[in-house]
Design a protein around this motif. Sequence first.
Motif, PDB file in Angstrom:
ATOM      1  N   ARG A 161      33.391  38.422  46.266  1.00  0.00           N
ATOM      2  CA  ARG A 161      32.854  38.331  44.916  1.00  0.00           C
ATOM      3  C   ARG A 161      33.784  37.431  44.104  1.00  0.00           C
ATOM      4  N   ASP A 216      34.922  37.695  41.168  1.00  0.00           N
ATOM      5  CA  ASP A 216      35.952  38.393  40.387  1.00  0.00           C
ATOM      6  C   ASP A 216      37.100  38.907  41.249  1.00  0.00           C
ATOM      7  N   GLN A 217      36.935  38.926  42.593  1.00  0.00           N
ATOM      8  CA  GLN A 217      38.041  39.311  43.466  1.00  0.00           C
ATOM      9  C   GLN A 217      39.150  38.267  43.480  1.00  0.00           C
ATOM     10  N   ARG A 232      40.584  37.021  40.908  1.00  0.00           N
ATOM     11  CA  ARG A 232      41.554  37.222  39.829  1.00  0.00           C
ATOM     12  C   ARG A 232      42.925  37.464  40.444  1.00  0.00           C
ATOM     13  N   ARG A 271      34.573  32.731  33.166  1.00  0.00           N
ATOM     14  CA  ARG A 271      33.579  33.774  33.435  1.00  0.00           C
ATOM     15  C   ARG A 271      34.121  34.883  34.329  1.00  0.00           C
ATOM     16  N   PHE A 272      34.973  34.530  35.312  1.00  0.00           N
ATOM     17  CA  PHE A 272      35.405  35.519  36.294  1.00  0.00           C
ATOM     18  C   PHE A 272      36.881  35.892  36.163  1.00  0.00           C
ATOM     19  N   GLY A 273      37.476  35.551  35.024  1.00  0.00           N
ATOM     20  CA  GLY A 273      38.813  36.033  34.716  1.00  0.00           C
ATOM     21  C   GLY A 273      39.926  35.413  35.531  1.00  0.00           C
ATOM     22  N   TRP A 284      24.813  32.549  39.852  1.00  0.00           N
ATOM     23  CA  TRP A 284      25.454  32.242  38.572  1.00  0.00           C
ATOM     24  C   TRP A 284      25.447  30.750  38.329  1.00  0.00           C
TER      25      TRP A 284
END
Length: 308
Positions: free
Chosen positions: A180, A182-183, A185, A207-209, A302
């Motif tokens: 994913r 966001d993993q 980060r 968007r995903f930090g 996305w």
Amino acid sequence: MDLDVAQVRAFVRAAEELHFGRAAETLAISQQALSKRIARLESLLGTALFERGGNGVRLTAAGQRFLRPARQTVAAAEAAVAAAVGEDRPLRVDVWGHLYAPMRTLAQVAERAGELPLELGHGRDLPSVTHALLRGDIDAAFGRVHPPLRPGLAHRLVRLEPVDAVLSADHPLAAGPALRPDQLRGSVLWAPGALDRLDFLHQFADRFGIRDSAAGVNLGLAHFLEEVARDPRRFSLLPADIPLPEVPGLRSVPLVDPTPLYAWSLLWRTGNGHPGLNGLTAACAVAAGQSRWLEYHPERDWLPEPPR
């Protein structure tokens, strides 16, 4: 009254930009030269076309009335030149892009476009390609269009490419079958240039930090990926179907939930009458339909700017 087309074109660009510096840049002339052209035009017409002040420029009432026929004058002049030069010159298409996606797209489209004569070129980045389109140096180009689109340009979305994460084989997340976004980060986003000039990567990071990024000199894809493989904290993003050079210690992992998509558009200058443009846009549309290039599912994909 004989109008000078160069002066009229300078007026149109300045009216579209409402900034003499940017307008001059699109015409590849100095701001002083552009100001002189507009001043001579205003002198010939006997009226001011712009109000100039500390907060920039804006059109006068006369300038607003003059803008539409001025655009028509420039378009007519360009059509006259095209008619005189002839319609048999190749369509000049820029295939800029360090990921080679425009070249790969064009290769697939050209097979469907038949005997469409093409002349390929390479810009430095989308702003330079945009300026080349507006100057008439090229007829069409591929790029990711994000608002605002420069006045005088048109575009058609032709391809949405899924994006994979490319990591060092020693990266803690490299062993998984998928990731994913966001993993990532805590990892370092490796970019082929300053992040503020790479809108897609910049928006992905926001968007995903992704808080940490680094950039290197763009010396080609192989060198770029060697830099990724060298550091177990780094990752970058590449189209899922791009042929990767043989770089030891590198792993490509699909991104899911959501899958980022990179949007490629075909761009051209409005008023460009080259007959090859119709053939190229039609071939792009056929290829997109047959290859399912434009599939987008908001629940699983996305895009920084979802298509209308």
